[in-house]
Design an enzyme around this catalytic site. Structure first.
Site, PDB file in Angstrom:
ATOM      1  N   ASP A 190       0.800  -1.229   0.000  1.00  0.00           N
ATOM      2  CA  ASP A 190       0.000   0.000   0.000  1.00  0.00           C
ATOM      3  C   ASP A 190       0.834   1.282   0.000  1.00  0.00           C
ATOM      4  O   ASP A 190       0.295   2.380  -0.157  1.00  0.00           O
ATOM      5  CB  ASP A 190      -0.975   0.007   1.195  1.00  0.00           C
ATOM      6  CG  ASP A 190      -0.270  -0.223   2.532  1.00  0.00           C
ATOM      7  OD1 ASP A 190       0.822   0.342   2.740  1.00  0.00           O
ATOM      8  OD2 ASP A 190      -0.814  -0.962   3.377  1.00  0.00           O
TER       9      ASP A 190
ATOM     10  N   HIS B   9       6.744  -7.865  -1.232  1.00  0.00           N
ATOM     11  CA  HIS B   9       5.648  -8.344  -2.090  1.00  0.00           C
ATOM     12  C   HIS B   9       5.337  -7.343  -3.203  1.00  0.00           C
ATOM     13  O   HIS B   9       4.265  -7.387  -3.792  1.00  0.00           O
ATOM     14  CB  HIS B   9       4.398  -8.660  -1.258  1.00  0.00           C
ATOM     15  CG  HIS B   9       4.587  -9.867  -0.369  1.00  0.00           C
ATOM     16  ND1 HIS B   9       3.717 -10.230   0.624  1.00  0.00           N
ATOM     17  CD2 HIS B   9       5.577 -10.814  -0.343  1.00  0.00           C
ATOM     18  CE1 HIS B   9       4.160 -11.332   1.231  1.00  0.00           C
ATOM     19  NE2 HIS B   9       5.285 -11.692   0.668  1.00  0.00           N
TER      20      HIS B   9
ATOM     21  N   CYS C 157       8.843  -8.766 -21.726  1.00  0.00           N
ATOM     22  CA  CYS C 157       9.668  -8.452 -22.892  1.00  0.00           C
ATOM     23  C   CYS C 157      10.982  -7.808 -22.468  1.00  0.00           C
ATOM     24  O   CYS C 157      11.948  -7.784 -23.213  1.00  0.00           O
ATOM     25  CB  CYS C 157       8.904  -7.549 -23.858  1.00  0.00           C
ATOM     26  SG  CYS C 157       8.700  -5.864 -23.283  1.00  0.00           S
TER      27      CYS C 157
ATOM     28  N   CYS D 102       2.251  -2.026 -22.614  1.00  0.00           N
ATOM     29  CA  CYS D 102       3.698  -1.970 -22.418  1.00  0.00           C
ATOM     30  C   CYS D 102       4.313  -1.023 -23.446  1.00  0.00           C
ATOM     31  O   CYS D 102       4.081  -1.172 -24.641  1.00  0.00           O
ATOM     32  CB  CYS D 102       4.280  -3.373 -22.578  1.00  0.00           C
ATOM     33  SG  CYS D 102       6.085  -3.393 -22.641  1.00  0.00           S
TER      34      CYS D 102
ATOM     35  N   CYS E 177       6.616  -3.334 -26.009  1.00  0.00           N
ATOM     36  CA  CYS E 177       6.095  -4.344 -26.944  1.00  0.00           C
ATOM     37  C   CYS E 177       4.599  -4.224 -27.183  1.00  0.00           C
ATOM     38  O   CYS E 177       4.041  -4.944 -28.007  1.00  0.00           O
ATOM     39  CB  CYS E 177       6.431  -5.741 -26.447  1.00  0.00           C
ATOM     40  SG  CYS E 177       5.403  -6.287 -25.063  1.00  0.00           S
TER      41      CYS E 177
ATOM     42  N   ASN F 270       1.623  -9.060  18.526  1.00  0.00           N
ATOM     43  CA  ASN F 270       0.404  -9.608  17.958  1.00  0.00           C
ATOM     44  C   ASN F 270      -0.583  -9.895  19.068  1.00  0.00           C
ATOM     45  O   ASN F 270      -0.194 -10.366  20.130  1.00  0.00           O
ATOM     46  CB  ASN F 270       0.736 -10.916  17.215  1.00  0.00           C
ATOM     47  CG  ASN F 270       0.287 -10.826  15.776  1.00  0.00           C
ATOM     48  OD1 ASN F 270      -0.824 -10.374  15.502  1.00  0.00           O
ATOM     49  ND2 ASN F 270       1.145 -11.254  14.869  1.00  0.00           N
TER      50      ASN F 270
ATOM     51  N   GLU G  82      -2.963 -12.050  18.835  1.00  0.00           N
ATOM     52  CA  GLU G  82      -3.326 -13.478  18.824  1.00  0.00           C
ATOM     53  C   GLU G  82      -2.153 -14.324  18.363  1.00  0.00           C
ATOM     54  O   GLU G  82      -1.283 -13.853  17.657  1.00  0.00           O
ATOM     55  CB  GLU G  82      -4.468 -13.711  17.830  1.00  0.00           C
ATOM     56  CG  GLU G  82      -5.779 -13.126  18.260  1.00  0.00           C
ATOM     57  CD  GLU G  82      -6.786 -13.090  17.121  1.00  0.00           C
ATOM     58  OE1 GLU G  82      -6.544 -13.756  16.087  1.00  0.00           O
ATOM     59  OE2 GLU G  82      -7.792 -12.403  17.272  1.00  0.00           O
TER      60      GLU G  82
HETATM   61 ZN    ZN Z   1       6.414  -5.656 -23.076  1.00  0.00          ZN
END
Ligand code: ZN
Length: 284
Positions: free
Chosen positions: A111, A128, A140, A170, A173, A238, A240
């Site tokens: 976020d 992530h 590409c 893109c 490409c 935490n 929990e």
């Molecule tokens: Zn591309």
């Protein structure tokens, strides 16, 4: 939290492997109004007819349902833009100001709220991915592009306009761009997700503070193991028990704190603010 000061003292008395690292997950952003993936009001559930994030949040699903996945992500992008950093995000900025040379954040969150709160870009590792950038779904090239402007959606079921489809092409490409995030059927790597850098950080960490993550994915668990292996403390904030709690159970240097992240970070900040590092590292 009497033992917290003792742990900090011990850490600053060490000459190496004394970094302080915060591993953050969805629980940290919940107070900013961003639902956690796996909670019952999780947006994977609410936003689509498909129930399991493991099904919907995959490259396989994207390759067959491009519009639906982009609708979901553009809606989420809009939600992130409207959300504001909360008290815990702000405390992490104040903590970085006190110990910049020891400080890192490793986050599962995409976020961008740590950046917007004001932590230094170079101190934040987004394992992530993030919603500030996109890349070619056809791979590409290795390029990562800034997120196209003004394409966030207000509603989850809004159709993508021609302008949006065009913005999602893109530049190299002409194929479809994809969010620069790690899906459930993909693997961590260094180039996009900093797996080697973060494992190195964990190795040099004297105190790993785990906040708002249930440890449902592999890298966070590996970071916890790595820190313990090289003699660092793991503090699990935490309310929990979860996978992290089970992983650290019975380990001498692993300590659960059953408190909120706001409370813990405010105490952590206060100890650092009241005792400068020289004072904390004084052996007397
Ligand atoms: Zn591309």
């Amino acid at each position: 939290m009497e033992n917290l000061k003792a742990i900090l003292k011990e850490n600053f008395q060490k000459e190496k492997r004394n970094n302080i690292t915060f591993l953050t997950g969805a629980g940290l952003s919940a107070a900013s109004g961003i639902p956690t993936y796996r909670s019952t009001d999780g947006i994977w559930v609410k936003g689509t007819k498909y129930h399991k994030p493991e099904e919907f949040g995959t490259f396989k699903y994207f390759s067959k349902n491009q519009e639906e996945v982009w609708q979901f992500n553009l809606f989420r992008k809009g939600m992130f833009e409207k959300a504001q950093p909360n008290e815990s995000h702000k405390l992490l900025v104040q903590i970085e100001e006190l110990i910049p040379e020891y400080f890192s954040i490793i986050t599962q969150n995409i976020d961008g709220l740590h950046h917007r709160a004001g932590n230094s870009d170079t101190k934040i590792f987004e394992i992530h991915g993030n919603m500030r950038s996109v890349r070619c779904s056809l791979e590409c090239s290795k390029s990562v592009y800034p997120y196209p402007n003004n394409i966030a959606l207000e509603r989850i079921d809004e159709e993508l306009t021609d302008d949006i489809w065009e913005a999602l092409e893109c530049p190299k490409c002409g194929g479809l761009l994809r969010p620069n995030i790690l899906w459930f059927d993909e693997y961590y790597n260094e180039r996009l997700y900093k797996i080697d850098s973060t494992m190195r950080i964990a190795k040099n960490t004297g105190i790993l503070v785990v906040i708002g993550t249930s440890g449902a994915t592999t890298l966070p668990l590996e970071l916890v193991k790595q820190t313990l292996k090289y003699g660092g403390y793991v503090l699990d904030i935490n309310l929990e028990n979860n996978n992290i709690t089970r992983l650290i159970e019975g380990k001498k240097r692993a300590i659960p704190f059953r408190t909120t992240s706001d409370e813990f970070l405010s105490e952590f900040h206060q100890i650092l603010a009241q005792n400068n590092i020289n004072k904390l590292s004084n052996t007397n």
